[in-house]
Motif scaffolding. Structure first.
Motif, PDB file in Angstrom:
ATOM      1  N   GLY A  27       0.814  -1.214   0.000  1.00 27.77           N
ATOM      2  CA  GLY A  27       0.000   0.000   0.000  1.00 27.77           C
ATOM      3  C   GLY A  27       0.844   1.259   0.000  1.00 27.77           C
ATOM      4  O   GLY A  27       2.020   1.267   0.334  1.00 27.77           O
ATOM      5  N   ASN A  28       0.222   2.360  -0.375  1.00 27.26           N
ATOM      6  CA  ASN A  28       0.903   3.651  -0.322  1.00 27.26           C
ATOM      7  C   ASN A  28       0.037   4.639   0.470  1.00 27.26           C
ATOM      8  O   ASN A  28       0.033   5.822   0.195  1.00 27.26           O
ATOM      9  CB  ASN A  28       1.185   4.168  -1.734  1.00 27.26           C
ATOM     10  CG  ASN A  28      -0.090   4.347  -2.540  1.00 27.26           C
ATOM     11  OD1 ASN A  28      -1.175   4.017  -2.086  1.00 27.26           O
ATOM     12  ND2 ASN A  28       0.046   4.867  -3.740  1.00 27.26           N
ATOM     13  N   ASP A  29      -0.704   4.106   1.440  1.00 26.71           N
ATOM     14  CA  ASP A  29      -1.650   4.935   2.181  1.00 26.71           C
ATOM     15  C   ASP A  29      -1.223   5.160   3.626  1.00 26.71           C
ATOM     16  O   ASP A  29      -2.061   5.364   4.503  1.00 26.71           O
ATOM     17  CB  ASP A  29      -3.038   4.304   2.143  1.00 26.71           C
ATOM     18  CG  ASP A  29      -3.063   2.906   2.736  1.00 26.71           C
ATOM     19  OD1 ASP A  29      -1.986   2.315   2.916  1.00 26.71           O
ATOM     20  OD2 ASP A  29      -4.166   2.417   3.021  1.00 26.71           O
ATOM     21  N   LEU A  30       0.075   5.165   3.900  1.00 26.66           N
ATOM     22  CA  LEU A  30       0.560   5.367   5.254  1.00 26.66           C
ATOM     23  C   LEU A  30       0.067   6.685   5.827  1.00 26.66           C
ATOM     24  O   LEU A  30      -0.418   6.743   6.958  1.00 26.66           O
ATOM     25  CB  LEU A  30       2.087   5.297   5.307  1.00 26.66           C
ATOM     26  CG  LEU A  30       2.701   5.562   6.681  1.00 26.66           C
ATOM     27  CD1 LEU A  30       2.227   4.519   7.691  1.00 26.66           C
ATOM     28  CD2 LEU A  30       4.220   5.584   6.597  1.00 26.66           C
ATOM     29  N   GLN A  31       0.158   7.744   5.055  1.00 26.09           N
ATOM     30  CA  GLN A  31      -0.273   9.055   5.548  1.00 26.09           C
ATOM     31  C   GLN A  31      -1.764   9.041   5.874  1.00 26.09           C
ATOM     32  O   GLN A  31      -2.182   9.582   6.890  1.00 26.09           O
ATOM     33  CB  GLN A  31       0.046  10.145   4.518  1.00 26.09           C
ATOM     34  CG  GLN A  31      -0.100  11.545   5.071  1.00 26.09           C
ATOM     35  CD  GLN A  31       0.801  11.812   6.274  1.00 26.09           C
ATOM     36  OE1 GLN A  31       1.965  11.413   6.303  1.00 26.09           O
ATOM     37  NE2 GLN A  31       0.258  12.465   7.283  1.00 26.09           N
ATOM     38  N   ASP A  32      -2.571   8.399   5.034  1.00 26.39           N
ATOM     39  CA  ASP A  32      -4.012   8.300   5.308  1.00 26.39           C
ATOM     40  C   ASP A  32      -4.273   7.539   6.605  1.00 26.39           C
ATOM     41  O   ASP A  32      -5.145   7.918   7.393  1.00 26.39           O
ATOM     42  CB  ASP A  32      -4.735   7.599   4.156  1.00 26.39           C
ATOM     43  CG  ASP A  32      -4.714   8.413   2.869  1.00 26.39           C
ATOM     44  OD1 ASP A  32      -4.531   9.650   2.938  1.00 26.39           O
ATOM     45  OD2 ASP A  32      -4.897   7.799   1.799  1.00 26.39           O
ATOM     46  N   CYS A  33      -3.523   6.471   6.823  1.00 29.11           N
ATOM     47  CA  CYS A  33      -3.683   5.689   8.049  1.00 29.11           C
ATOM     48  C   CYS A  33      -3.307   6.509   9.277  1.00 29.11           C
ATOM     49  O   CYS A  33      -4.004   6.476  10.296  1.00 29.11           O
ATOM     50  CB  CYS A  33      -2.842   4.421   7.996  1.00 29.11           C
ATOM     51  SG  CYS A  33      -3.414   3.213   6.787  1.00 29.11           S
ATOM     52  N   LEU A  34      -2.206   7.230   9.195  1.00 26.73           N
ATOM     53  CA  LEU A  34      -1.791   8.074  10.316  1.00 26.73           C
ATOM     54  C   LEU A  34      -2.829   9.153  10.612  1.00 26.73           C
ATOM     55  O   LEU A  34      -3.137   9.443  11.772  1.00 26.73           O
ATOM     56  CB  LEU A  34      -0.429   8.706  10.033  1.00 26.73           C
ATOM     57  CG  LEU A  34       0.758   7.740  10.002  1.00 26.73           C
ATOM     58  CD1 LEU A  34       2.029   8.473   9.574  1.00 26.73           C
ATOM     59  CD2 LEU A  34       0.951   7.091  11.357  1.00 26.73           C
TER      60      LEU A  34
ATOM     61  N   ALA B  96      -6.037   8.948  10.008  1.00 22.17           N
ATOM     62  CA  ALA B  96      -7.201   8.279  10.593  1.00 22.17           C
ATOM     63  C   ALA B  96      -6.992   8.037  12.078  1.00 22.17           C
ATOM     64  O   ALA B  96      -7.904   8.219  12.889  1.00 22.17           O
ATOM     65  CB  ALA B  96      -7.483   6.970   9.867  1.00 22.17           C
ATOM     66  N   VAL B  97      -5.772   7.648  12.458  1.00 25.43           N
ATOM     67  CA  VAL B  97      -5.463   7.441  13.873  1.00 25.43           C
ATOM     68  C   VAL B  97      -5.552   8.761  14.627  1.00 25.43           C
ATOM     69  O   VAL B  97      -6.167   8.849  15.694  1.00 25.43           O
ATOM     70  CB  VAL B  97      -4.059   6.803  14.039  1.00 25.43           C
ATOM     71  CG1 VAL B  97      -3.618   6.835  15.483  1.00 25.43           C
ATOM     72  CG2 VAL B  97      -4.058   5.384  13.503  1.00 25.43           C
ATOM     73  N   GLN B  98      -4.959   9.811  14.057  1.00 21.64           N
ATOM     74  CA  GLN B  98      -5.004  11.124  14.709  1.00 21.64           C
ATOM     75  C   GLN B  98      -6.444  11.605  14.877  1.00 21.64           C
ATOM     76  O   GLN B  98      -6.820  12.126  15.923  1.00 21.64           O
ATOM     77  CB  GLN B  98      -4.199  12.150  13.896  1.00 21.64           C
ATOM     78  CG  GLN B  98      -2.709  11.936  13.894  1.00 21.64           C
ATOM     79  CD  GLN B  98      -2.073  12.249  15.233  1.00 21.64           C
ATOM     80  OE1 GLN B  98      -2.587  13.013  16.025  1.00 21.64           O
ATOM     81  NE2 GLN B  98      -0.926  11.621  15.499  1.00 21.64           N
TER      82      GLN B  98
END
Length: 81
Positions: free
Chosen positions: A53-60, A62-64
């Motif tokens: 995946g290339n959605d690390l920023q999206d995941c971070l 979502a956590v925030q």
């Protein structure tokens, strides 16, 4: 039927592509199963696959965005006697 004969009958009935898994399992019984070997761990990792995946920023983000304020009830304190 004796247990060994039952095992052999079950193994004989398995498709050939499953025999490797049976052999791995039987061999694992010879070792202490509570302490997995590095080889067993690496073999397991090969079955998991890879993440691409290339959605690390999206995941971070979502956590925030899902974080809330923590509330602690310190009375009574279970760690004080």
């Amino acid at each position: 039927m004796q247990l060994k004969a039952q095992l052999l009958a079950e193994i004989a009935a398995l498709p050939s592509d499953r025999l490797g898994a049976v052999l791995d399992f039987v061999r694992s019984l010879h070792t202490d199963s509570s302490i997995p070997s590095a080889q067993a761990f690496l073999s397991h990792l090969k079955t998991i696959g890879t993440w691409s995946g290339n959605d690390l920023q999206d995941c971070l983000e979502a956590v925030q965005n899902s974080r809330g304020e923590a509330h602690f009830d310190s009375e009574p304190n279970p760690f004080e006697s």
